[in-house]
Design an enzyme around this catalytic site. Sequence first.
Site, short mmCIF file in Angstrom:
data_model
loop_
_atom_site.label_atom_id
_atom_site.label_comp_id
_atom_site.label_asym_id
_atom_site.label_seq_id
_atom_site.Cartn_x
_atom_site.Cartn_y
_atom_site.Cartn_z
CE1 TYR A 76 33.03 22.92 18.37
CE2 TYR A 76 32.59 24.44 16.55
CZ TYR A 76 33.41 24.00 17.58
OH TYR A 76 34.58 24.65 17.84
CG PHE A 128 35.48 44.00 38.97
CD1 PHE A 128 35.05 43.89 40.29
CD2 PHE A 128 35.70 42.84 38.26
CE1 PHE A 128 34.85 42.64 40.87
CE2 PHE A 128 35.50 41.59 38.83
CZ PHE A 128 35.06 41.49 40.14
CB THR A 129 39.65 42.05 40.53
OG1 THR A 129 38.42 41.34 40.30
CG2 THR A 129 39.65 42.58 41.96
CG ASP A 219 31.22 45.26 34.29
OD1 ASP A 219 30.24 44.50 34.26
OD2 ASP A 219 32.25 45.00 34.95
CE LYS A 262 29.61 38.50 39.08
NZ LYS A 262 30.65 37.91 38.22
NE ARG A 386 36.62 41.93 46.23
CZ ARG A 386 36.67 41.23 45.10
NH1 ARG A 386 35.64 41.16 44.29
NH2 ARG A 386 37.76 40.59 44.75
CG PHE A 452 41.28 38.67 45.14
CD1 PHE A 452 41.79 39.47 44.14
CD2 PHE A 452 40.12 37.96 44.90
CE1 PHE A 452 41.15 39.56 42.90
CE2 PHE A 452 39.47 38.04 43.68
CZ PHE A 452 40.00 38.83 42.67
#
Length: 460
Positions: A76, A128-129, A219, A262, A386, A452
């Site tokens: 943990y 970005f969303t 980001d 990614k 998009r 979306f």
Amino acid sequence: MKSFIKKSWAEPYKMKMVELLKMTTPQQRKKALAEAGYNTFLLRSEDVYIDLLTDSGTSAMSDQQWAGMMMGDEAYAGSRNFYHLEEVVKDIYGYKYLIPTHQGRGAENILSKILIKKGDIIPGNMYFTTTRLHQELAGGKFEDIIIDEAHDPENEFPFKGNVDLSKLEKLVKKYGSKKIPYVSIATSVNMAGGQPISIKNLKELRAFTKKHGIPIIHDMTRVAENAHFIQQKETGYHDKPIREIVKEICSLTDGATMSAKKDALVNIGGFLAVNDWNVFEEARNLVVVYEGLHTYGGLAGRDMEAMAIGIGESVSDNHIHARVGQVIYLGEKMMEYGVPIVKPIGGHGIFVDAKKFLPHISQDNFPAQTLAAEVYLDSGVRTMERGIVSAGRKANGENYYPKLELVRFTIPRRVYTQAHMDVIAESTARVFEHRHKIKGLKMIYEPKYLRFFQARFEKI
Ligand code: PLI
């Protein structure tokens, strides 16, 4: 003697295990799509042949990463894998302090809560969303400061992720730097088509923000892909390894949010990394509320180990060259067929210009959503809208009308072959041949946040 024979790239790996794909009939696809409300997010992946919905969490891990999974320390608190990850983030990216999170948006939530106050302005190189939503939920307002070229699919400027400093200067004059908690900078700008920012632009931004005492938050979801374009296109970087370029990019910023799903080649994971002790201390406390203890942040020990190994693999020149090479191969095929795509070709996918593809469909009838549905019907290839659906609504309830109305053909890393790319390009070309017969959609269900993902449509 100089040889004129082309020197091709090839994947720097071979296959050890394969996953069988399911083929569907046109009738099955028609039924599946109607059941999914013409939203590719609502399809079952079993009904998909080649899945280009996203490059997020869809990479194939290496044997080294799988071996790392077996070395998970599922304690943990204080897992060995956390310390390994911390060491790798320091070594490869150079950020001092690490907070693991379950994925990118977990980091965005924590960072936004710490840095943003009600009424603040957050300038960034295109929205970005999830990033913008967390900024808004924390009381801030996003302002786009990307260069105008980024909004034009035809413009071939090599660094369409660059910031227009005059736009930023206007915001600083209008609101004052105290109202700007940070500038939000993405590498490989997703919504613009995976377009890179240049080191030169980042350095100018760094100098400007330093003068005004404004931090830069990075980001860094696709930082290695951005580094590839710097290496290929920016003066003075041709002989620099990706690893060095990545570190230089990070050194020009003060902290980062990362979706490791990614670039970092894992199926789940992310983090927040900062250089400021005070921000770190607050984040370390807040992560306990939303994600889990600060040495696991919602991840299993094995996930952190796979991420630590994946980060190392992600900055290999051979890896990035083949990864982006495959994307470019697909883009060039599509262009041969006359399919209108965003240029230059970006790092993680091909973005088809739905406004050009379906000029007879108005943006209120969702050209990109329609096109994504048609490609699925043709071949079972799943892509993502998009455009206006992704852009959502402003605080006053009005729709955003983004200039870019795109369908993203996102390529998962190390998953598909060149032959798959041929099938994808041919399917898109077939849809292009009968484009005049295609009619738009109307939205019949709209969720409040990030519509979306779950919106439903009907044919008109
Ligand atoms: O999906 P997350 O929560 O791990 O990461 C959110 C996120 C943040 N920034 C950027 C540039 C992203 O692309 C991103 C997620 N992108 C997804 C899911 C995509 O399909 O592009």
